[in-house]
Design an enzyme around this catalytic site. Structure first.
Site, PDB file in Angstrom:
ATOM      1  N   LYS A   1     -38.259  28.277  27.794  1.00 27.36           N
ATOM      2  CA  LYS A   1     -38.864  26.934  27.931  1.00 27.36           C
ATOM      3  C   LYS A   1     -40.163  26.993  28.737  1.00 27.36           C
ATOM      4  O   LYS A   1     -41.173  26.419  28.355  1.00 27.36           O
ATOM      5  CB  LYS A   1     -37.893  25.953  28.618  1.00 27.36           C
ATOM      6  CG  LYS A   1     -36.553  25.786  27.929  1.00 27.36           C
ATOM      7  CD  LYS A   1     -35.703  24.707  28.586  1.00 27.36           C
ATOM      8  CE  LYS A   1     -35.276  25.046  30.007  1.00 27.36           C
ATOM      9  NZ  LYS A   1     -34.283  26.148  30.106  1.00 27.36           N
TER      10      LYS A   1
ATOM     11  N   ARG B   1     -31.135  17.072  32.099  1.00 22.12           N
ATOM     12  CA  ARG B   1     -30.076  18.075  32.033  1.00 22.12           C
ATOM     13  C   ARG B   1     -28.688  17.445  32.019  1.00 22.12           C
ATOM     14  O   ARG B   1     -27.700  18.169  31.937  1.00 22.12           O
ATOM     15  CB  ARG B   1     -30.163  18.964  33.267  1.00 22.12           C
ATOM     16  CG  ARG B   1     -30.773  20.356  33.015  1.00 22.12           C
ATOM     17  CD  ARG B   1     -30.888  20.997  34.354  1.00 22.12           C
ATOM     18  NE  ARG B   1     -30.931  22.404  34.438  1.00 22.12           N
ATOM     19  CZ  ARG B   1     -32.057  23.119  34.575  1.00 22.12           C
ATOM     20  NH1 ARG B   1     -33.214  22.540  34.501  1.00 22.12           N
ATOM     21  NH2 ARG B   1     -31.978  24.410  34.771  1.00 22.12           N
TER      22      ARG B   1
ATOM     23  N   ARG C   1     -36.476  39.362  34.909  1.00 21.33           N
ATOM     24  CA  ARG C   1     -37.800  38.729  34.909  1.00 21.33           C
ATOM     25  C   ARG C   1     -38.405  38.594  36.308  1.00 21.33           C
ATOM     26  O   ARG C   1     -37.700  38.465  37.298  1.00 21.33           O
ATOM     27  CB  ARG C   1     -37.760  37.367  34.195  1.00 21.33           C
ATOM     28  CG  ARG C   1     -37.010  36.281  34.918  1.00 21.33           C
ATOM     29  CD  ARG C   1     -36.922  35.034  34.054  1.00 21.33           C
ATOM     30  NE  ARG C   1     -36.193  33.974  34.744  1.00 21.33           N
ATOM     31  CZ  ARG C   1     -35.952  32.779  34.234  1.00 21.33           C
ATOM     32  NH1 ARG C   1     -36.349  32.473  33.014  1.00 21.33           N
ATOM     33  NH2 ARG C   1     -35.291  31.888  34.941  1.00 21.33           N
TER      34      ARG C   1
ATOM     35  N   ARG D   1     -37.042  35.054  41.221  1.00 21.05           N
ATOM     36  CA  ARG D   1     -36.318  33.861  41.670  1.00 21.05           C
ATOM     37  C   ARG D   1     -34.987  34.271  42.285  1.00 21.05           C
ATOM     38  O   ARG D   1     -34.279  35.107  41.736  1.00 21.05           O
ATOM     39  CB  ARG D   1     -36.082  32.933  40.487  1.00 21.05           C
ATOM     40  CG  ARG D   1     -37.326  32.179  40.087  1.00 21.05           C
ATOM     41  CD  ARG D   1     -37.144  31.396  38.828  1.00 21.05           C
ATOM     42  NE  ARG D   1     -35.882  30.657  38.769  1.00 21.05           N
ATOM     43  CZ  ARG D   1     -35.603  29.776  37.817  1.00 21.05           C
ATOM     44  NH1 ARG D   1     -36.485  29.531  36.862  1.00 21.05           N
ATOM     45  NH2 ARG D   1     -34.458  29.144  37.809  1.00 21.05           N
TER      46      ARG D   1
ATOM     47  N   ARG E   1     -25.292  28.867  35.818  1.00 21.86           N
ATOM     48  CA  ARG E   1     -26.319  28.000  35.228  1.00 21.86           C
ATOM     49  C   ARG E   1     -26.053  27.795  33.741  1.00 21.86           C
ATOM     50  O   ARG E   1     -26.259  26.703  33.203  1.00 21.86           O
ATOM     51  CB  ARG E   1     -27.710  28.608  35.473  1.00 21.86           C
ATOM     52  CG  ARG E   1     -28.142  28.455  36.942  1.00 21.86           C
ATOM     53  CD  ARG E   1     -29.212  29.442  37.357  1.00 21.86           C
ATOM     54  NE  ARG E   1     -30.439  29.318  36.626  1.00 21.86           N
ATOM     55  CZ  ARG E   1     -31.358  30.295  36.527  1.00 21.86           C
ATOM     56  NH1 ARG E   1     -31.146  31.461  37.115  1.00 21.86           N
ATOM     57  NH2 ARG E   1     -32.445  30.098  35.854  1.00 21.86           N
TER      58      ARG E   1
HETATM   59  P1  AMP Z   1     -34.811  25.879  36.216  1.00 20.97           P
HETATM   60  O1  AMP Z   1     -36.059  26.430  36.803  1.00 20.97           O
HETATM   61  O2  AMP Z   1     -35.072  24.792  35.211  1.00 20.97           O
HETATM   62  O3  AMP Z   1     -33.897  26.938  35.678  1.00 20.97           O
HETATM   63  O4  AMP Z   1     -34.027  25.171  37.421  1.00 20.97           O
HETATM   64  C1  AMP Z   1     -33.585  25.908  38.541  1.00 20.97           C
HETATM   65  C2  AMP Z   1     -32.521  25.130  39.285  1.00 20.97           C
HETATM   66  O5  AMP Z   1     -33.074  23.884  39.755  1.00 20.97           O
HETATM   67  C3  AMP Z   1     -31.324  24.720  38.453  1.00 20.97           C
HETATM   68  O6  AMP Z   1     -30.345  25.751  38.372  1.00 20.97           O
HETATM   69  C4  AMP Z   1     -30.821  23.507  39.225  1.00 20.97           C
HETATM   70  O7  AMP Z   1     -30.159  23.889  40.412  1.00 20.97           O
HETATM   71  C5  AMP Z   1     -32.124  22.842  39.640  1.00 20.97           C
HETATM   72  N1  AMP Z   1     -32.610  21.892  38.614  1.00 20.97           N
HETATM   73  C6  AMP Z   1     -33.769  21.978  37.893  1.00 20.97           C
HETATM   74  N2  AMP Z   1     -33.906  20.937  37.061  1.00 20.97           N
HETATM   75  C7  AMP Z   1     -32.797  20.164  37.238  1.00 20.97           C
HETATM   76  C8  AMP Z   1     -32.338  18.964  36.643  1.00 20.97           C
HETATM   77  N3  AMP Z   1     -33.044  18.326  35.681  1.00 20.97           N
HETATM   78  N4  AMP Z   1     -31.164  18.454  37.091  1.00 20.97           N
HETATM   79  C9  AMP Z   1     -30.455  19.062  38.061  1.00 20.97           C
HETATM   80  N5  AMP Z   1     -30.820  20.205  38.633  1.00 20.97           N
HETATM   81  C10 AMP Z   1     -31.986  20.762  38.242  1.00 20.97           C
END
Ligand code: AMP
Length: 218
Positions: free
Chosen positions: A13, A88, A127, A161, A172
């Site tokens: 994404k 989400r 990554r 990360r 996740r």
């Molecule tokens: P991402 O970078 O999108 O993989 O997000 C990393 C982490 O941020 C996720 O595992 C969640 O803990 C939190 N997070 C990001 N976006 C959301 C969302 N829309 N709702 C809830 N938690 C989020």
């Protein structure tokens, strides 16, 4: 044009969103990136989100919908937005409808990147990104052309990360399956969902997304 990129962690994404930013002048709103920035800056939101993110669980709907609303308020009405990592949950999907309607915007496309979960674990745990410009790399699939030097900006520092370890990645993914995948029917009922093979070469995925955006709805 406002679109959602949907798919489990590591589906690509973020990569595809950055390409849309470069190619089309759209703006990427990544709740993950905004939350990581908040954690780094130790804001009240960041302090609340840190442990939840490290565990691979979801931050509260109120927090993420709040930051999305604020981010949209800072954008000109005609700027197209890519929602990356948001919504989400079903509650977030409903909040997004209200947030967009309040600002005279609507959703044009929801693009789901379809991927094989086992392959994703390898993709994610390998990554890393340039600490300076954010260019993405991978231990196996895309190493810098000159060791320890960013291909794009020449910097020598890279970062990973903290939630890109196998255990957290599995959590996740479980969160994605349980809470995020079930929001697709909301958008299917509106006829705006398209699916793209997220396991294809990155360039092919970019082309497939372009064809959807240029070819009308659904
Ligand atoms: P991402 O970078 O999108 O993989 O997000 C990393 C982490 O941020 C996720 O595992 C969640 O803990 C939190 N997070 C990001 N976006 C959301 C969302 N829309 N709702 C809830 N938690 C989020």
């Amino acid at each position: 044009m406002n679109i959602i990129l949907l798919g489990p962690p590591g589906a690509g994404k973020g990569t595809q969103a950055s390409r849309l930013v470069e190619d089309r002048g759209m703006v990427q709103l990544s709740t993950g990136d905004m939350l990581r920035a908040a954690v780094k800056a130790q804001t009240p939101v960041g302090l609340k989100a840190k442990a939840v993110m490290e565990a691979g669980e979801l931050v509260s709907d109120e927090i993420v919908s709040g930051i999305i609303g604020e981010a949209l308020d800072g954008l000109p009405a005609e700027t197209g937005v890519i929602f990356d990592g948001y919504p989400r949950t079903e509650a977030q999907a409903h909040s997004l409808d209200a947030i967009l309607a309040d600002r005279g915007r609507s959703l044009d496309h929801v693009i789901e990147l379809e991927v094989d979960e086992d392959a994703l674990v390898e993709r994610i745990t390998g990554r890393f990104t340039c600490a300076s410009c954010g260019e993405g790399y991978h231990d196996t699939f895309k190493t810098p052309k000159i060791a320890d030097t960013c291909d794009r900006c020449g910097a020598h520092e890279f970062k990973r990360r903290p939630d890109d370890n196998e255990e957290t990645v599995r959590t996740r993914m479980a969160e994605y399956r349980a809470k995020t995948a079930p929001i697709l029917p909301i958008y299917e009922a509106r006829g705006i969902v398209s699916r793209v093979d997220g396991m294809a070469d990155m360039g092919e995925v970019t082309k497939a997304i372009a064809a959807i955006l240029d070819g009308g709805k659904g």
